[in-house]
Design an enzyme around this catalytic site. Structure first.
Site, PDB file in Angstrom:
ATOM      1  N   CYS A 224       0.881  -1.161   0.000  1.00 24.96           N
ATOM      2  CA  CYS A 224       0.000   0.000   0.000  1.00 24.96           C
ATOM      3  C   CYS A 224       0.922   1.215   0.000  1.00 24.96           C
ATOM      4  O   CYS A 224       2.059   1.115  -0.450  1.00 24.96           O
ATOM      5  CB  CYS A 224      -0.964  -0.014   1.189  1.00 24.96           C
ATOM      6  SG  CYS A 224      -0.172  -0.142   2.813  1.00 24.96           S
ATOM      7  N   SER A 225       0.480   2.344   0.479  1.00 20.87           N
ATOM      8  CA  SER A 225       1.326   3.536   0.412  1.00 20.87           C
ATOM      9  C   SER A 225       2.632   3.345   1.174  1.00 20.87           C
ATOM     10  O   SER A 225       3.719   3.510   0.620  1.00 20.87           O
ATOM     11  CB  SER A 225       0.566   4.749   0.951  1.00 20.87           C
ATOM     12  OG  SER A 225      -0.591   4.986   0.168  1.00 20.87           O
TER      13      SER A 225
ATOM     14  N   GLY B 107       2.984   0.502   3.420  1.00 23.59           N
ATOM     15  CA  GLY B 107       3.170  -0.922   3.705  1.00 23.59           C
ATOM     16  C   GLY B 107       2.903  -1.315   5.137  1.00 23.59           C
ATOM     17  O   GLY B 107       3.397  -2.354   5.590  1.00 23.59           O
TER      18      GLY B 107
ATOM     19  N   ASP C 173      -0.507  -0.594   6.708  1.00 19.91           N
ATOM     20  CA  ASP C 173      -1.944  -0.620   7.015  1.00 19.91           C
ATOM     21  C   ASP C 173      -2.664  -1.705   6.216  1.00 19.91           C
ATOM     22  O   ASP C 173      -2.849  -2.821   6.687  1.00 19.91           O
ATOM     23  CB  ASP C 173      -2.566   0.749   6.734  1.00 19.91           C
ATOM     24  CG  ASP C 173      -2.209   1.784   7.784  1.00 19.91           C
ATOM     25  OD1 ASP C 173      -2.043   1.398   8.952  1.00 19.91           O
ATOM     26  OD2 ASP C 173      -2.089   2.972   7.445  1.00 19.91           O
TER      27      ASP C 173
ATOM     28  N   ARG D 289      -2.554   5.327  14.990  1.00 18.22           N
ATOM     29  CA  ARG D 289      -3.900   4.889  14.582  1.00 18.22           C
ATOM     30  C   ARG D 289      -4.870   4.835  15.765  1.00 18.22           C
ATOM     31  O   ARG D 289      -6.062   5.069  15.608  1.00 18.22           O
ATOM     32  CB  ARG D 289      -3.814   3.508  13.920  1.00 18.22           C
ATOM     33  CG  ARG D 289      -2.975   3.475  12.646  1.00 18.22           C
ATOM     34  CD  ARG D 289      -3.604   4.309  11.539  1.00 18.22           C
ATOM     35  NE  ARG D 289      -2.835   4.234  10.309  1.00 18.22           N
ATOM     36  CZ  ARG D 289      -2.117   5.250   9.822  1.00 18.22           C
ATOM     37  NH1 ARG D 289      -2.092   6.400  10.466  1.00 18.22           N
ATOM     38  NH2 ARG D 289      -1.444   5.108   8.697  1.00 18.22           N
TER      39      ARG D 289
END
Length: 541
Positions: free
Chosen positions: A313-314, A316, A318, A359
């Site tokens: 992903c952006s 790596g 999430d 988060r």
């Protein structure tokens, strides 16, 4: 050390504090109000309030605040209400009403929690009666904003097992058959110099040198290079994870990165395919449709031997962690055991740098921070959905998953603190705090699924359509007394009862056999016949 081989306290023990006071009316009363306390937990204050219960209306009670929890007990004889809220669960504290507010119970505090609870307390309007409660709650619910330690560093609980020893990366990779002729273990990141959000130990292609890894890191976001997460025991296809390539608006290319991906692809010469799953939210990628669907496709590629898979992903940490861990849960039955699942969480989420602090916002008052996101909650929800579709495939039960989520927020344990392994090393988390797995593994029976059937090499393919996904009532709506909690399955309940009865009979049989053996050794009490040597025990089994 936070954990010791001997237990000073029972794993679920709470110190009890009896509070005696003389009320303002001058009448001496021994209230003997018992407030639960953990070792290391201290009482800060208490106050009489009106709890605005969203289901039953206003309830008069006394609220006790410690450095770990908010605890309220009803003072009304017709109500047995108790609230027990770890302060780490609190997301926001707001004042409601003002000194001139009119209307009953319009002046007080409104508390929003991360676990779906909303708490409202009304206080008397005269004399700024809510000020001290607001300031104390704000101070201890958001300790980082007030230069105070998170409670996990004050917790003095002792357990008979050390949860920090559950995950050993070398042992876990060895379980997978690594290293081998195509994959090696590298310590290039042992001081977190290559990538400060990656673990110290990484598995990379045997043909890639450490210099190759450094060159590749310059083309990957946050230097999070492609590294191995899991290898299939038979067809040797792999799941590799990383962050996005830094192609930029102009679509830059990097020969070192491309060569490195070719090396990964060629580690399995029989297949020589590498499928890339781009899970970035701004990309219309196949991995974005519900989280389970993407994980199923990753698992299918690897299980069928069609291709190895690279997920990114952006950054790596999430969506990448969601897809890799769910796919590994489908592929590897080991991760469906209690200890295996703990290792999966430690490896794919904690060790590989999911930003738990950002988060979840542990101890942080910035509830509107754009970094807050329920990524890990989504993963656990998917695990629960799988356990509902495959009721015999998982050793752990629903309570296990709910306990993990409760302590994701509670700040009682050090397991989910900070954003990465290097930060935990700096703060000496394993030395100064207790692991959540210490609590769970000291009483595993409480978290076991009685229908669990251990299977090897069975791949699970859950149905991911909305028609087959359920609302997790026992987690999301558990605070509403009007929503009847799902009762245990009658068959499951009877099965547990029979297991307990079996254990009781076995224990009685062993006791009788020992008694019989003792009698046989006594010369004066020789048995007159064979029937007297072994007692007849009639059981249902």
């Amino acid at each position: 050390m936070a954990s010791a081989p001997t237990s000073k306290y029972n794993s679920h023990s709470l110190e009890n504090e009896s509070i005696k006071r003389t009320p303002r009316d001058g009448v001496n009363r021994d209230l003997s109000e018992t407030v639960p306390r953990l070792p290391g937990e201290t009482r800060i204050t208490d106050k009489e309030v009106i709890y605005i219960c969203p289901f039953n209306g206003p309830i008069k009670g006394r609220v006790y605040i410690t450095n770990y929890r908010l605890y309220l007990r009803s003072l009304e004889t017709d109500s047995a209400l108790i609230l027990d809220v770890p302060l780490g669960v609190i997301s926001r504290i707001e004042k409601m009403g003002g000194a001139t507010s009119r209307g009953e119970n319009s002046y007080g505090l409104d508390i929003t929690c991360k676990d779906m609870r909303n708490l409202r307390f009304a206080l008397k309007q005269e004399g700024h009666s809510r000020r001290d409660m607001f300031e104390i709650l704000t101070r201890y619910a958001f300790p980082l904003a007030h230069s105070l330690p998170i409670f996990a560093f004050l917790n003095e609980e002792k357990f008979n097992v050390d949860g920090w020893t559950v995950y050993n990366p070398v042992e876990e990779y060895r379980r997978q058959g690594l290293p081998n002729h195509h994959w090696r273990i590298t310590f290039i990141n042992k001081c977190y110099e290559l990538c400060d959000t990656y673990p110290a130990l990484l598995v990379v292609p045997y043909r890639a040198s450490d210099d190759d890894l450094r060159r590749v890191a310059t083309f990957r976001s946050r230097n999070r290079i492609p590294v191995l997460s899991w290898i299939h025991p038979e067809n040797k296809t792999v799941i590799v994870r990383c962050s996005q390539p830094l192609v930029g608006m102009s679509g830059k290319r990097n020969k070192d990165d491309e060569k490195y991906l070719d090396v990964i692809r060629e580690t399995n010469r029989q297949i020589s395919k590498l499928t890339i799953y781009d899970a970035r939210p701004n990309v219309n990628a196949v991995a974005n449709k519900l989280v389970l669907t993407g994980a199923i496709q990753v698992a299918d590629k690897v299980s069928s031997g069609k291709s190895s898979v690279l997920v990114h992903c952006s950054d790596g940490w999430d969506r990448t962690a969601q897809l890799t861990s769910l796919a590994m849960l489908m592929l590897d039955s080991f991760y469906r055991s209690i200890e295996g699942f703990e290792i999966l969480v430690q490896k794919e989420w904690i060790s590989f740098g999911h930003k738990f602090a950002s988060r979840i916002g542990h101890g942080d008052k910035n509830h509107a921070d754009a970094d807050r996101s329920p990524i890990f909650l989504q993963f656990i929800d998917c695990v629960w959905q799988m356990s509902k579709q495959f009721p015999t495939a998982f050793e752990f039960n629903e309570r296990f998953l709910i306990t993990i989520l409760d302590h994701l927020y509670s700040c009682r344990f050090g397991t989910f603190l900070y954003n990465c392994e290097s930060a935990r090393e700096r703060q000496k988390v394993t030395e100064r705090t207790v692991s959540l797995w210490s609590l769970i593994n000291s009483n595993k029976d409480k978290f076991k699924n009685p229908f669990y059937t251990k299977e090897i090499n069975r791949v699970l393919y859950p149905v991911a359509s909305m028609r087959h996904l359920e609302l997790w009532v026992n987690y999301y709506i558990r605070w509403n007394p009007r929503i009847k909690q799902q009762q245990p399955n009658p068959v499951e309940q009877r099965y547990v009862e029979l297991l307990a009865l079996r254990d009781e009979y076995i224990q009685r049989l062993e006791e009788l056999q020992l008694a019989s053996s003792a009698k046989l050794t006594e010369p004066s009490t020789s048995p007159s016949g064979p029937s007297q040597m072994v007692p007849h025990v009639h059981t249902h089994f």
